[in-house]
Design an enzyme around this catalytic site. Structure first.
Site, PDB file in Angstrom:
ATOM      1  N   HIS A 109       3.029  -1.087 -40.237  1.00  0.00           N
ATOM      2  CA  HIS A 109       1.585  -0.910 -40.096  1.00  0.00           C
ATOM      3  C   HIS A 109       0.854  -1.797 -41.104  1.00  0.00           C
ATOM      4  O   HIS A 109       1.465  -2.347 -42.015  1.00  0.00           O
ATOM      5  CB  HIS A 109       1.170   0.551 -40.313  1.00  0.00           C
ATOM      6  CG  HIS A 109       1.331   1.396 -39.099  1.00  0.00           C
ATOM      7  ND1 HIS A 109       2.502   2.074 -38.819  1.00  0.00           N
ATOM      8  CD2 HIS A 109       0.500   1.653 -38.061  1.00  0.00           C
ATOM      9  CE1 HIS A 109       2.362   2.729 -37.678  1.00  0.00           C
ATOM     10  NE2 HIS A 109       1.162   2.491 -37.202  1.00  0.00           N
ATOM     11  N   LYS A 122      -2.714   1.252 -44.681  1.00  0.00           N
ATOM     12  CA  LYS A 122      -2.149   2.569 -44.356  1.00  0.00           C
ATOM     13  C   LYS A 122      -1.268   3.042 -45.506  1.00  0.00           C
ATOM     14  O   LYS A 122      -0.295   2.393 -45.863  1.00  0.00           O
ATOM     15  CB  LYS A 122      -1.335   2.495 -43.054  1.00  0.00           C
ATOM     16  CG  LYS A 122      -0.830   3.849 -42.563  1.00  0.00           C
ATOM     17  CD  LYS A 122      -0.183   3.714 -41.186  1.00  0.00           C
ATOM     18  CE  LYS A 122       0.387   5.028 -40.698  1.00  0.00           C
ATOM     19  NZ  LYS A 122      -0.621   6.077 -40.511  1.00  0.00           N
TER      20      LYS A 122
END
Length: 258
Positions: free
Chosen positions: A146, A150
């Site tokens: 990701h 994040k």
């Protein structure tokens, strides 16, 4: 066909903004209500922002909610009173909150999913089948990437895949939860389920599960290129839910998985 009157909560958030955009491109919906949990004096898409209230939701047919657990429960309380259907994309509920959602679903139709992507839900289903079919001679591991912003790891979707492995083996997921790694180039297979998370760049999301017997490897993976796939999945869920009776549904029901 008459358009479905749509309400979007948390409309200024990342998913709220994406839902507004997708709803404008989707001929099945008429966007009538946008809410936030604090009063903001502005218009978005020509619609005045409102607080979550009976007045705000009265003219809607269905509410799509990507907020936070406490806000979702407040919305469900209003929806139950008004007999409105709700699609929940919010995550992070505790057990008591999950029990409350089940209670509300006895009165109204609710579809709740940790990931609205049709592809991810198919991946989880295929993971269950693979885990069940390959048997105990195969070890497994889950890999995900990701964007650098994040913070949490493994991702909620990686955990969904892990639960798919456990479901296929007919075992409790927590009993199979192995080690979690961050930004490792390689990580081991295990009799438990190990996870490796990479955080870099602006990557929307990549997920992969591998099964290995030592003699062969089976790989299932999914790559997301556009956040619109989540909002489009939520709107697909809303269109499907509009004709459903009270109950708690999932993307699994929508996609007709057994």
């Amino acid at each position: 066909m008459k358009k479905i009157n749509l309400a979007i909560t948390g409309c200024l958030g990342r998913m709220g903004q994406q839902l507004i955009k997708s709803s404008k491109e989707n001929g099945n919906f008429k966007l009538v209500t946008l809410t936030e949990n604090v009063l903001i004096n502005k218009k978005v898409n020509g619609i005045k922002l409102e607080l979550n209230s009976e007045k705000a939701f009265k003219k809607t047919d269905i509410i799509v909610d990507f907020t936070v657990p406490s806000c979702t429960l407040e919305i469900l309380k209003i929806a139950r009173k008004l007999k409105k259907k709700v699609v929940i994309g919010t995550t992070g509920f505790n057990k008591n909150q999950e029990d409350l959602i089940k209670k509300y679903s006895k009165k109204i139709a609710i579809l709740k999913a940790g990931n609205m992507s049709l592809g991810i839900n198919l991946l989880v289903y295929l993971t269950e089948i693979a885990s069940s079919s390959l048997g105990k001679n195969f070890l497994s591991k889950v890999f995900e990437i990701h964007h650098k912003h994040k913070k949490d790891y493994p991702s909620g979707t990686a955990l969904m895949i892990g639960k798919g492995i456990a479901y296929g083996k007919k075992k409790n997921f927590l009993s199979l939860y192995g080690k979690k790694f961050l930004n490792k180039k390689t990580f081991p297979y295990s009799k438990k389920i190990n996870f490796n998370s990479i955080r870099k760049g602006e990557i929307i999301g990549e997920h992969e599960v591998k099964f290995s017997s030592g003699k062969e490897i089976i790989t299932l993976n999914h790559e997301a290129f556009d956040r619109a796939l989540y909002s489009e999945g939520a709107l697909t869920a809303a269109k499907w839910l509009i004709n459903k009776k009270p109950g708690l549904y999932s993307m699994r029901d929508l996609m007709n998985f057994k």
